[in-house]
Design a protein around this motif. Structure first.
Motif, short mmCIF file in Angstrom:
data_model
loop_
_atom_site.label_atom_id
_atom_site.label_comp_id
_atom_site.label_asym_id
_atom_site.label_seq_id
_atom_site.Cartn_x
_atom_site.Cartn_y
_atom_site.Cartn_z
N GLN A 18 9.41 -2.22 1.86
CA GLN A 18 9.47 -2.14 0.21
C GLN A 18 8.28 -2.92 -0.54
O GLN A 18 7.82 -4.42 -0.14
N ALA A 20 4.61 -3.92 -1.73
CA ALA A 20 4.65 -5.13 -3.03
C ALA A 20 4.11 -3.84 -4.27
O ALA A 20 3.79 -2.81 -3.80
N LYS A 21 4.38 -4.00 -5.30
CA LYS A 21 3.80 -3.09 -6.73
C LYS A 21 2.92 -4.44 -7.28
O LYS A 21 3.65 -5.43 -7.37
N ASP A 23 0.73 -4.05 -10.94
CA ASP A 23 0.09 -3.30 -12.35
C ASP A 23 -1.18 -3.91 -12.14
O ASP A 23 -1.94 -4.07 -12.28
N LYS A 102 -2.77 -10.53 -5.23
CA LYS A 102 -2.95 -8.78 -5.64
C LYS A 102 -4.06 -9.26 -3.63
O LYS A 102 -4.32 -8.89 -2.66
#
Ligand code: HEC
Ligand code: HEC
Length: 250
Positions: A18, A20-21, A23, A102
């Motif tokens: 999964q 990490a997302k 933006d 991030k």
């Protein structure tokens, strides 16, 4: 090394399933904001400069959506040289927090970021320029001598310790505080602790006392104030040159 391998594996396995997302647009806004408000002290990439590396800070690893970082950034830690940023909008703060997450994510997941990155960065300076700064514009020679108190300092400490000691000479034990209570009573003592939540001193009678920071007025007296006053004046080049010089003092 083995520890890192184990940790990296542990950290990577669930993330592989999964990823990490982040933006991307918000991260870029956060990067710009961070660079202008914080980069001077923490480094544009947040790996530390005259203020600590944030990517390895526990306040970042414990943070979820700004719950830990937000109060630190808004209130600062004025007695430790971290100013308060209480005029940032909620959106600006959220973007910066996302940018920091991030950066930390990338540092953990990219084999190309060495574990000792701040040290590598610090040692890129010019020792001769550092010596000139030490004796001249830096004003260091007013309080220090490389043949007396700082003689052999590079043999005493590792470069990272030396960095830490120069930028934050361990002073809590030396600091005293005057605390004015809500009723106007004034207490004085050795400062034990001061952050955005709590202030604690050991008073002259030997008793430990603490208060919620918001309820009292605190004045901190720091014998290292003059040393610390230099900090905001260094340029990036000065910091790197100074270290290049100090590490030659074997
Ligand atoms: C004038 C220099 C300066 C500026 C500008 C600055 N900081 Fe700091 N910051 C510090 C210092 C020094 C500390 C270490 C304080 C301490 O020892 O508690 C610190 C600590 C922190 C910490 C806590 C790290 C930990 O150990 O858990 C965070 C988070 C942080 N800063 C974020 C920021 C952000 C985000 C900005 C920009 C909005 C910023 N700082 C701007 C000097 C600065
Ligand atoms: C006004 C006096 C003053 C000035 C100016 C000053 N310092 Fe300091 N510095 C101190 C004091 C006091 C200490 C704490 C000494 C101790 O821990 O015994 C200290 C600690 C240090 C330490 C850590 C020493 C150790 O053994 O832990 C280093 C390194 C250092 N200073 C380098 C510098 C440099 C480089 C400059 C110039 C950019 C500078 N200082 C400017 C007063 C000053």
């Amino acid at each position: 090394m083995t520890r890192c391998l184990a940790l990296c594996l542990l950290a990577t396995l669930p993330l592989l399933a999964q990823p990490a997302k982040f933006d991307a647009a918000a991260v870029e806004r956060g990067r710009t904001q961070f660079k202008s408000s914080c980069g001077f002290c923490h480094g544009d990439d947040a790996t530390g400069n005259r203020a600590p590396d944030l990517l390895r800070a526990t306040s970042l690893s414990h943070d979820t959506d700004g719950d830990t970082l937000g109060p630190i950034i808004r209130n600062g830690r004025p007695d430790q040289g971290m100013p308060a940023f209480n005029t940032l909008s909620a959106a600006q703060l959220a973007d910066m927090v996302l940018f920091l997450h991030k950066q930390a994510y990338d540092a953990l997941h990219s084999a190309s970021v060495p574990r000792d990155y701040p040290l590598k960065k610090l040692l890129t300076g010019n020792a001769a320029a550092g010596k000139a700064y030490f004796e001249g514009a830096g004003g260091c020679a007013a309080c220090h001598s490389v043949t007396k108190d700082l003689a052999g300092i590079a043999s005493k400490y590792t470069p990272l310790d030396l960095q830490q000691r120069m930028l934050y000479p361990a002073g809590p034990g030396r600091r005293t505080a005057t605390v004015t209570l809500p009723g106007g009573k004034v207490m004085e003592g050795r400062l034990v602790h001061a952050d955005e939540y709590e202030v604690a001193i050991t008073a002259a009678d030997g008793w430990y006392r603490s208060w919620p920071a918001a309820t009292v007025k605190v004045e901190i007296h720091d014998p290292l104030a003059a040393h610390k006053a230099q900090m905001p004046k260094y340029t990036d080049a000065d910091v790197h040159n100074l270290f290049a010089y100090l590490v030659t003092l074997k």
